[in-house]
Design a protein around this motif. Structure first.
Motif, PDB file in Angstrom:
ATOM      1  N   LEU A  30       0.764  -1.078   0.213  1.00 31.94           N
ATOM      2  CA  LEU A  30       0.396  -0.285   0.404  1.00 31.94           C
ATOM      3  C   LEU A  30       0.910   1.318  -0.068  1.00 31.94           C
ATOM      4  CD1 LEU A  30      -2.657  -0.546   2.531  1.00 31.94           C
ATOM      5  CD2 LEU A  30      -2.875  -1.356  -0.016  1.00 31.94           C
ATOM      6  N   ALA A  31       2.195   1.759   0.847  1.00 32.53           N
ATOM      7  CA  ALA A  31       3.043   2.374   0.471  1.00 32.53           C
ATOM      8  C   ALA A  31       3.402   2.734  -0.759  1.00 32.53           C
ATOM      9  CB  ALA A  31       3.909   2.446   1.881  1.00 32.53           C
ATOM     10  N   SER A  32       3.415   1.769  -1.506  1.00 33.21           N
ATOM     11  CA  SER A  32       4.093   2.231  -2.789  1.00 33.21           C
ATOM     12  C   SER A  32       2.884   2.300  -3.456  1.00 33.21           C
ATOM     13  CB  SER A  32       4.464   0.752  -3.427  1.00 33.21           C
ATOM     14  OG  SER A  32       5.021   0.885  -4.506  1.00 33.21           O
ATOM     15  N   ALA A  33       1.804   2.016  -3.458  1.00 31.79           N
ATOM     16  CA  ALA A  33       0.681   2.127  -4.591  1.00 31.79           C
ATOM     17  C   ALA A  33      -0.381   3.096  -4.385  1.00 31.79           C
ATOM     18  CB  ALA A  33       0.050   0.383  -4.399  1.00 31.79           C
ATOM     19  N   ILE A  34      -0.259   3.304  -3.264  1.00 32.72           N
ATOM     20  CA  ILE A  34      -1.150   4.658  -2.838  1.00 32.72           C
ATOM     21  C   ILE A  34      -0.940   5.748  -3.164  1.00 32.72           C
ATOM     22  CG2 ILE A  34      -3.016   5.192  -1.767  1.00 32.72           C
ATOM     23  CD1 ILE A  34      -3.102   3.484  -0.005  1.00 32.72           C
ATOM     24  N   GLU A  35      -1.464   6.279  -4.358  1.00 30.33           N
ATOM     25  CA  GLU A  35      -0.661   7.859  -5.126  1.00 30.33           C
ATOM     26  C   GLU A  35      -1.524   9.300  -3.782  1.00 30.33           C
ATOM     27  OE1 GLU A  35      -2.388   7.900  -8.629  1.00 30.33           O
ATOM     28  OE2 GLU A  35      -1.346   6.155  -9.700  1.00 30.33           O
ATOM     29  N   THR A  36      -0.612   9.253  -3.219  1.00 33.20           N
ATOM     30  CA  THR A  36      -0.806  10.367  -2.274  1.00 33.20           C
ATOM     31  C   THR A  36       0.528  11.305  -1.867  1.00 33.20           C
ATOM     32  OG1 THR A  36      -1.992  10.694  -0.373  1.00 33.20           O
ATOM     33  CG2 THR A  36      -1.197   8.783  -0.725  1.00 33.20           C
ATOM     34  N   GLY A  37       0.234  12.487  -1.211  1.00 33.92           N
ATOM     35  CA  GLY A  37       1.536  13.045  -0.408  1.00 33.92           C
ATOM     36  C   GLY A  37       1.831  12.754   1.103  1.00 33.92           C
ATOM     37  N   MET A  38       0.336  11.570   1.247  1.00 33.66           N
ATOM     38  CA  MET A  38       0.250  11.615   2.555  1.00 33.66           C
ATOM     39  C   MET A  38       0.036  10.483   2.977  1.00 33.66           C
ATOM     40  SD  MET A  38      -0.081  15.285   4.668  1.00 33.66           S
ATOM     41  CE  MET A  38      -0.805  15.755   3.331  1.00 33.66           C
ATOM     42  N   LEU A  39       0.410   9.251   3.685  1.00 29.51           N
ATOM     43  CA  LEU A  39      -0.255   8.177   3.754  1.00 29.51           C
ATOM     44  C   LEU A  39      -0.046   8.053   5.369  1.00 29.51           C
ATOM     45  CD1 LEU A  39      -1.765   5.774   2.603  1.00 29.51           C
ATOM     46  CD2 LEU A  39       0.581   4.577   2.421  1.00 29.51           C
ATOM     47  N   GLY A  40      -1.056   7.591   6.017  1.00 26.83           N
ATOM     48  CA  GLY A  40      -1.339   6.435   6.805  1.00 26.83           C
ATOM     49  C   GLY A  40      -1.677   5.875   7.093  1.00 26.83           C
ATOM     50  N   ILE A  41      -0.553   4.368   8.093  1.00 27.94           N
ATOM     51  CA  ILE A  41      -0.837   3.151   7.757  1.00 27.94           C
ATOM     52  C   ILE A  41      -1.384   2.592   8.713  1.00 27.94           C
ATOM     53  CG2 ILE A  41      -0.479   1.182   7.595  1.00 27.94           C
ATOM     54  CD1 ILE A  41       1.289   1.734   5.246  1.00 27.94           C
ATOM     55  N   ASN A  42      -2.872   2.398  10.260  1.00 25.55           N
ATOM     56  CA  ASN A  42      -2.972   2.041  11.304  1.00 25.55           C
ATOM     57  C   ASN A  42      -3.472   3.335  11.882  1.00 25.55           C
ATOM     58  OD1 ASN A  42      -3.970  -0.455  10.295  1.00 25.55           O
ATOM     59  ND2 ASN A  42      -1.386  -0.465  11.096  1.00 25.55           N
ATOM     60  N   THR A  43      -3.312   4.361  11.221  1.00 21.92           N
ATOM     61  CA  THR A  43      -3.108   5.776  11.861  1.00 21.92           C
ATOM     62  C   THR A  43      -3.919   6.897  11.518  1.00 21.92           C
ATOM     63  OG1 THR A  43      -1.973   7.726  13.725  1.00 21.92           O
ATOM     64  CG2 THR A  43      -0.701   6.546  11.497  1.00 21.92           C
ATOM     65  N   THR A  44      -4.285   7.895  11.945  1.00 19.74           N
ATOM     66  CA  THR A  44      -4.437   9.088  11.071  1.00 19.74           C
ATOM     67  C   THR A  44      -3.964  10.143  10.650  1.00 19.74           C
ATOM     68  OG1 THR A  44      -6.214   9.495  13.324  1.00 19.74           O
ATOM     69  CG2 THR A  44      -7.032   8.593  11.601  1.00 19.74           C
ATOM     70  N   MET A  45      -2.738   9.992  12.042  1.00 15.19           N
ATOM     71  CA  MET A  45      -1.814  10.644  12.799  1.00 15.19           C
ATOM     72  C   MET A  45      -0.951  11.369  11.476  1.00 15.19           C
ATOM     73  SD  MET A  45      -3.238  12.632  15.482  1.00 15.19           S
ATOM     74  CE  MET A  45      -1.738  13.499  15.364  1.00 15.19           C
ATOM     75  N   ILE A  46      -1.012  12.066  11.045  1.00 10.15           N
ATOM     76  CA  ILE A  46      -0.302  12.124   9.550  1.00 10.15           C
ATOM     77  C   ILE A  46       0.568  13.511   8.905  1.00 10.15           C
ATOM     78  CG2 ILE A  46      -1.760  10.734   8.246  1.00 10.15           C
ATOM     79  CD1 ILE A  46      -3.269  12.950   6.063  1.00 10.15           C
ATOM     80  N   GLY A  47       0.227  14.130  10.659  1.00 10.43           N
ATOM     81  CA  GLY A  47       0.786  15.480  10.131  1.00 10.43           C
ATOM     82  C   GLY A  47       1.660  16.214  11.442  1.00 10.43           C
ATOM     83  N   GLY A  48       3.049  16.897  11.116  1.00 11.15           N
ATOM     84  CA  GLY A  48       3.676  17.233  12.875  1.00 11.15           C
ATOM     85  C   GLY A  48       4.716  18.756  12.655  1.00 11.15           C
ATOM     86  N   ALA A  49       5.415  19.354  12.422  1.00  8.78           N
ATOM     87  CA  ALA A  49       5.808  19.842  12.681  1.00  8.78           C
ATOM     88  C   ALA A  49       7.186  19.517  11.701  1.00  8.78           C
ATOM     89  CB  ALA A  49       6.399  21.272  13.564  1.00  8.78           C
ATOM     90  N   ASP A  50       7.110  18.284  12.094  1.00 10.71           N
ATOM     91  CA  ASP A  50       8.889  18.052  11.518  1.00 10.71           C
ATOM     92  C   ASP A  50       8.787  17.553  10.115  1.00 10.71           C
ATOM     93  OD1 ASP A  50       7.957  16.236  12.676  1.00 10.71           O
ATOM     94  OD2 ASP A  50       9.396  15.426  13.794  1.00 10.71           O
TER      95      ASP A  50
END
Length: 476
Positions: free
Chosen positions: A424-444
């Protein structure tokens, strides 16, 4: 008494009140009542802002990392001290719950603190050359930035638009949303109070197309940073292209969520329902299309609907509220139209689907199942409290649906299969992907999309790099 502050433009460090200018009425989305009058910039105001931005860039590009860090750290400290005040302003003008507004302030604090450290890491490099020759690569601030921020995160979006240019050594003219001006002004005031020169960052408001055309037509502006819809993004990109201005475009999304039969179903439901309806679904990375493996679809549908129906909808200042109102009446009308069309197309309404009460812009958390892929809501970002649940037979079909649309901002997947996670990490066309989480952002962490969801990034080192240009110098 609403405790809502007076509104103004901020040009060259000066508060510019309405005076003879046209104004925009700011309304509380929980009541529909007018709470403020926002002055709209004239052409002369915009010209003053451009002149000040040119002076501010000439000054700030020579600032030291220590000066930039002191301002950013100081602003972060002041935002922390003023958290309750700033959060309350955001609730009054945008509608989200106070708990969510506090989180937004904290997000800004973390971002400014990260950028305060990042200013010391804007490294160049020396190239290996024969004796007597010297070649270096350096990164310099791109120039004055025109930054346009939307209303859905009235604190966080202005923070992103201001923080990166200031860290890079640029000046910035920010046009935040006219619906939520006071939050943006509060963030800017923290920077001023931390020592930022007034000409380095300014705030203007006005008719969006008039302001954007005026600013982007000026050779003073060297970069455009925009967060908003894909339609508006295309328009602004065309304007920027006339002068070959650099662009960072964070545009629309239609977040797919792949839920496989081997997931921890209760954990998934407890997580995604809350995430779906935060900020009443008015989030560009909101999970929207739930692509569920057929063996667990019935259980997922029942558990999702039960949780969505139990959410408490109410004014953001009420501590019992879990979902606030939509930000404006336009969103209510748009959601109504999309749902009505989906039902006409054959979708099944499981809960919600209507406005709550006749005062304010409250809308019930809505769940639709079995919506045909041809229905507009399956192809246009709903940007509201609507979840779309459909069943699929296998992994290949689920990936195909995730990638079907031209959007690629955020995606989510839930599976315990380690090999599948890698696929999935390779196949899904997206800028950000969360696998088993909805936390996809952070200051860093870089925040941005692919395809119609835009290009470039905010946050992380990439956010500052987007405000820099590269120079190679060769000496013989």
């Amino acid at each position: 008494m609403t405790d809502y502050p007076d509104l103004y433009l901020m040009i060259a460090g000066e508060r510019v009140p309405a005076g003879p200018r046209d104004t925009h009425t700011v309304r509380n989305p929980a009541t529909g009542e007018a709470i403020g009058e926002l002055p709209l910039a004239t052409a002369a105001d915009l010209d003053r802002a451009l002149e000040a931005a040119a002076r501010g860039f000439a000054r700030w590009r020579r600032s030291t990392p220590h000066e930039r860090a002191a301002v950013l750290n100081g602003a972060a400290r002041l935002m922390r001290e003023r958290s309750e005040q700033i959060a309350r302003i955001a609730v009054l003008e945008q509608g989200k719950t106070q708990a969510e507004a506090r989180i937004e302030v904290a997000m800004n604090v973390g971002l400014f603190e990260f950028y305060a450290g990042e200013v010391f890491r804007l490294y160049g490099r020396a190239l290996v050359r024969p004796e007597g020759f010297r070649s270096t690569v350096t990164h310099e601030p791109v120039g004055p930035v025109a930054a346009f921020a939307p209303w859905n995160f009235p604190i966080g979006n202005p923070g992103r638009k201001l923080g990166a240019p200031i860290a890079a050594g640029c000046s910035v003219i920010m046009k935040a949303a006219e619906e939520t001006p006071a939050s943006a002004l509060a963030v800017l005031q923290c920077l001023y109070d931390a020592g930022l020169p007034g000409e380095v960052a300014q705030a203007v408001f006005g008719v969006p197309d008039i302001v954007s055309r005026h600013l982007l037509a000026s050779p003073v502006i060297r970069k455009l940073s925009f967060t908003g819809s894909t339609v508006v993004g295309r328009h602004l990109a065309r304007l920027a292209a006339e002068d070959f201005k650099r662009t960072t475009m964070e545009l629309g999304g239609h977040g797919p969520v792949l839920v496989f039969a081997d997931c921890d179903l209760e954990r998934v439901l407890d997580t995604v329902v809350t995430h779906k309806y935060r900020n009443a679904g008015q989030v560009c990375v909101s999970p929207t299309r739930f692509i569920v493996e057929a063996p667990i679809f019935d259980a997922f549908r029942a558990g999702f609907t039960e949780r969505a129906a139990a959410l408490r909808v109410g004014p953001g200042l009420d501590p019992q509220s879990q979902v606030g109102p939509l930000a404006n009446a336009r969103r209510v009308e748009a959601i109504d139209a999309l749902i009505a069309r989906a039902l006409a197309d054959g979708a099944h309404l499981l809960t919600g689907g209507e406005r709550l009460g006749n005062r304010g812009n409250f809308y019930l958390p809505t769940v639709l199942a079995d919506t045909p892929l041809t229905s507009p809501i399956m192809n246009e970002e709903p940007f509201g409290p609507v979840a779309l649940l459909n069943a699929y037979d296998d992994e290949a079909a689920m990936i195909a649906e995730a990638n079907r649309l031209p959007y690629g901002l955020a995606a989510y997947a839930w599976t315990q299969d380690a090999a599948r996670q890698k696929r999935l990490a390779s196949a899904i066309e997206t800028g950000m992907l969360g696998i088993n989480t909805t936390m996809i952002g952070g200051a860093d962490s870089p925040f941005g999309g692919v395809k119609w969801s835009g290009h470039g990034h905010e946050d992380g080192p990439e956010g500052v790099q987007a405000c820099l240009v590269t120079k190679a110098v060769h000496e013989g």
